[in-house]
Design a protein around this motif. Structure first.
Motif, PDB file in Angstrom:
ATOM      1  N   LEU A   1       0.869  -1.201   0.071  1.00 51.87           N
ATOM      2  CA  LEU A   1      -0.071  -0.155  -0.151  1.00 51.87           C
ATOM      3  C   LEU A   1       0.853   1.455   0.046  1.00 51.87           C
ATOM      4  CD1 LEU A   1      -2.789  -1.332   2.416  1.00 51.87           C
ATOM      5  CD2 LEU A   1      -2.849  -1.042   0.008  1.00 51.87           C
ATOM      6  N   ALA A   2       2.126   1.139   0.500  1.00 55.73           N
ATOM      7  CA  ALA A   2       3.060   2.193   0.467  1.00 55.73           C
ATOM      8  C   ALA A   2       3.189   3.119  -0.987  1.00 55.73           C
ATOM      9  CB  ALA A   2       4.353   1.673   0.784  1.00 55.73           C
ATOM     10  N   THR A   3       2.829   2.317  -2.049  1.00 55.41           N
ATOM     11  CA  THR A   3       3.138   3.048  -3.302  1.00 55.41           C
ATOM     12  C   THR A   3       1.847   3.345  -3.815  1.00 55.41           C
ATOM     13  OG1 THR A   3       2.891   0.874  -4.448  1.00 55.41           O
ATOM     14  CG2 THR A   3       5.081   1.495  -3.947  1.00 55.41           C
ATOM     15  N   GLY A   4       0.687   3.184  -3.167  1.00 57.06           N
ATOM     16  CA  GLY A   4      -0.763   3.379  -3.704  1.00 57.06           C
ATOM     17  C   GLY A   4      -1.201   4.969  -3.712  1.00 57.06           C
ATOM     18  N   ALA A   5      -2.202   5.632  -4.112  1.00 61.24           N
ATOM     19  CA  ALA A   5      -2.485   6.757  -4.356  1.00 61.24           C
ATOM     20  C   ALA A   5      -2.900   7.195  -2.905  1.00 61.24           C
ATOM     21  CB  ALA A   5      -3.668   7.198  -5.547  1.00 61.24           C
ATOM     22  N   LEU A   6      -2.426   8.642  -2.582  1.00 61.02           N
ATOM     23  CA  LEU A   6      -2.902   9.054  -1.418  1.00 61.02           C
ATOM     24  C   LEU A   6      -3.696  10.182  -1.492  1.00 61.02           C
ATOM     25  CD1 LEU A   6      -2.593   9.020   1.853  1.00 61.02           C
ATOM     26  CD2 LEU A   6      -0.169  10.204   1.362  1.00 61.02           C
ATOM     27  N   HIS A   7      -4.783  10.211  -0.969  1.00 59.25           N
ATOM     28  CA  HIS A   7      -5.889  11.331  -1.093  1.00 59.25           C
ATOM     29  C   HIS A   7      -6.201  11.555   0.614  1.00 59.25           C
ATOM     30  CE1 HIS A   7      -6.015  11.112  -5.287  1.00 59.25           C
ATOM     31  NE2 HIS A   7      -6.095  10.019  -5.271  1.00 59.25           N
ATOM     32  N   GLY A   8      -5.690  12.550   1.134  1.00 62.95           N
ATOM     33  CA  GLY A   8      -5.993  13.106   2.391  1.00 62.95           C
ATOM     34  C   GLY A   8      -5.477  11.817   3.191  1.00 62.95           C
TER      35      GLY A   8
END
Length: 111
Positions: free
Chosen positions: A53-60
């Protein structure tokens, strides 16, 4: 392992906003995300596909798995829209502001 013992309640994240860090623990990988002035830590493995999950898209405070699209709330580890499914979330120790120089001293665990 390094711990931080704080003498006050100053809350600053040790990570810059938007940054990520993966650490290895005895129980597996943990992803740490800097969001604003706060750091959030979750188990680094998607429940659906097992991808990091560390490379996933981060939104807030939500991270989305880049492989399958499942989204997790960093505050709780819950799957967005289906909170009965969750990954482990961890409390992150906070550091005092380096500008003030107050509050924290670092020590090695077990010392």
């Amino acid at each position: 392992m390094v711990n931080c013992e704080c003498d006050d309640t100053t809350t600053r994240s040790p990570l810059a906003a938007g940054s990520r860090l993966v650490i290895e623990s005895a129980s597996g990988s943990i992803a740490i995300f800097g969001v604003g002035d706060t750091a959030y830590a979750i188990e680094d493995g998607c429940l659906r596909c097992g991808s990091t999950l560390a490379t996933g898209a981060l939104h807030g405070t939500v991270v989305t798995c880049r492989v399958c699209g499942w989204a997790y709330d960093l505050r709780s580890g819950c799957l967005v829209g289906l909170p009965a499914l969750r990954i482990a979330s961890y409390r992150v120790g906070e550091y005092a502001s380096p500008r003030t120089g107050t509050g924290c001293r670092r020590r090695t665990a077990g010392a």
